[in-house]
Design a protein around this motif. Structure first.
Motif, short mmCIF file in Angstrom:
data_model
loop_
_atom_site.label_atom_id
_atom_site.label_comp_id
_atom_site.label_asym_id
_atom_site.label_seq_id
_atom_site.Cartn_x
_atom_site.Cartn_y
_atom_site.Cartn_z
N VAL A 275 26.48 -21.14 -8.97
CA VAL A 275 25.62 -20.08 -8.43
C VAL A 275 25.95 -19.84 -6.96
O VAL A 275 26.02 -18.69 -6.49
N SER A 276 26.16 -20.92 -6.20
CA SER A 276 26.54 -20.78 -4.79
C SER A 276 27.88 -20.06 -4.67
O SER A 276 28.07 -19.21 -3.78
N CYS A 277 28.82 -20.40 -5.56
CA CYS A 277 30.12 -19.76 -5.56
C CYS A 277 29.98 -18.26 -5.88
O CYS A 277 30.64 -17.42 -5.26
N ASN A 278 29.10 -17.93 -6.81
CA ASN A 278 28.84 -16.52 -7.13
C ASN A 278 28.33 -15.78 -5.90
O ASN A 278 28.74 -14.64 -5.63
N ARG A 279 27.41 -16.42 -5.18
CA ARG A 279 26.89 -15.79 -3.96
C ARG A 279 28.01 -15.56 -2.96
O ARG A 279 28.06 -14.51 -2.30
N TYR A 280 28.90 -16.54 -2.82
CA TYR A 280 30.01 -16.41 -1.88
C TYR A 280 30.83 -15.16 -2.19
O TYR A 280 31.16 -14.38 -1.29
N PHE A 281 31.17 -14.96 -3.47
CA PHE A 281 32.02 -13.83 -3.82
C PHE A 281 31.26 -12.50 -3.77
O PHE A 281 31.87 -11.45 -3.52
N ILE A 282 29.95 -12.53 -4.01
CA ILE A 282 29.15 -11.31 -3.84
C ILE A 282 29.19 -10.88 -2.39
O ILE A 282 29.41 -9.70 -2.08
N ARG A 283 28.97 -11.83 -1.47
CA ARG A 283 29.01 -11.50 -0.05
C ARG A 283 30.41 -11.10 0.39
O ARG A 283 30.58 -10.23 1.25
N LEU A 284 31.43 -11.72 -0.21
CA LEU A 284 32.81 -11.39 0.14
C LEU A 284 33.11 -9.94 -0.23
O LEU A 284 33.89 -9.26 0.45
N ASN A 285 32.49 -9.46 -1.31
CA ASN A 285 32.72 -8.09 -1.74
C ASN A 285 32.08 -7.05 -0.82
O ASN A 285 32.39 -5.87 -0.95
N VAL A 286 31.18 -7.49 0.04
CA VAL A 286 30.60 -6.56 1.03
C VAL A 286 31.19 -6.83 2.41
O VAL A 286 30.64 -6.38 3.42
N GLY A 287 32.29 -7.57 2.45
CA GLY A 287 32.99 -7.78 3.71
C GLY A 287 32.48 -8.93 4.54
O GLY A 287 32.78 -9.01 5.74
N GLU A 288 31.75 -9.86 3.94
CA GLU A 288 31.19 -11.00 4.69
C GLU A 288 31.66 -12.31 4.09
O GLU A 288 31.32 -12.65 2.95
#
Length: 311
Positions: free
Chosen positions: A113-126
């Motif tokens: 779940v933490s990894c999913n959050r990382y890639f979600i944020r990465l997709n918005v440039g963060e």
């Protein structure tokens, strides 16, 4: 939606540009306990598995009726080898295998779940960094574990019917970990409900995205076979694991891009618009575009969405 998969991949490549190092580290450690458990199982139970395969092979060769004394002795000899292989495993190795499996069951869901959050944020440039990427959702490890238990049970129950219903159920609940990663205030059942609602007409799009990675998997297997004859077993395994890790990063980033499009009210509509514009730029007529499924008044995949309201 098969043709739209490359758009999610493109967004993934844009998100990963300059961030591959952290993404690789986060992905690797997110599944570290399951990897350790698998390695220990392969090392510890290798002899046991080989003997069990021999027993299964021998059972298929035995006649259906009475067997001779010689055949009976051969079978007994295989079972003696099995017991000897089990006895040859030390208590320390059993303890290590048990501990690794328990840690994998308990901690892998929250790391995922933490990894999913990382890639979600990465997709918005963060890029939130490795520490936040691994431990950003540690406070909800209980809900993450419960969510994965519920998903396993639901998918397993549908799989008892046939393979296809199980696949449909897996697609139906595939976005639940992303919803929980994106909003830690959700309960496990709320995340499942959100995934079920948003994937009602998007199952085929997500399935097409997953299928689009088959070629990469085949390429990795081919390279693995090639390197096996050139570098030796150890170096081949290291290279294969790194390639698989890089592909996992690519898949994670693409899935996060899909989640962002699917969860946004106009996300998939914008995707269709982008596809239509690209087709028009390529010189396709409106009738040809409609034939591909990207007409202005489109209807996404509606199949296999009924009959699941109570599960």
């Amino acid at each position: 939606m098969m043709m739209a998969s490359f758009l999610f991949k493109q967004k993934a490549r844009e998100a990963l540009k300059g961030n591959w190092q952290n993404a690789l580290v986060v992905t690797f450690f997110a599944c570290i306990f399951s990897t350790i458990a698998q390695v220990l199982q392969n090392v510890t139970l290798a002899d046991v598995e080989r003997v069990m395969q021999s027993i299964a092979y021998a059972a298929n060769l035995l006649p259906q009726g009475d067997i001779t004394n010689e055949q009976a002795q051969q079978v007994l000899g295989l079972y003696e080898r099995l017991f000897a292989a089990i006895d040859g495993i030390s208590t320390l190795m059993w303890a290590a295998l048990f501990t690794a499996n328990i840690l994998s069951i308990v901690l892998t869901p929250v790391f995922a779940v933490s990894c999913n959050r990382y890639f979600i944020r990465l997709n918005v440039g963060e890029d939130v960094g490795v520490q936040s990427g691994l431990f950003g959702r540690m406070s909800i490890w209980g809900r993450a574990l419960w969510l994965h238990v519920l998903m396993f049970v639901k998918i397993f129950l549908w799989s008892l019917l046939l393979v296809i219903p199980g696949i449909v159920a897996a697609l139906r609940y595939s976005m639940a970990p992303y919803y929980l990663a994106d909003d830690p205030n959700l309960t496990a059942r709320q995340a499942l409900a959100k995934s079920k609602a948003v994937m009602k007409d998007k199952k085929f799009a997500y399935f097409a995205l997953q299928v689009s990675f088959i070629g990469w998997n085949l390429l990795i297997n081919a390279v693995q076979l090639l390197l096996g004859g050139m570098l030796g077993t150890v170096l081949m395994l290291v290279a294969a694991q790194f390639m698989s890790l890089a592909l996992s990063v690519y898949i994670n980033a693409s899935n996060a891009a899909f989640y962002r499009a699917a969860s946004h009210p106009d996300g998939m509509g914008e995707l269709y618009t982008t596809m239509r514009n690209r087709m028009k730029e390529a010189g396709m007529s409106d009738s040809d575009i409609s034939a591909t499924g990207f007409a202005d008044n489109h209807e996404d995949d509606q199949n296999n969405t009924d009959g699941d309201e109570n599960l």
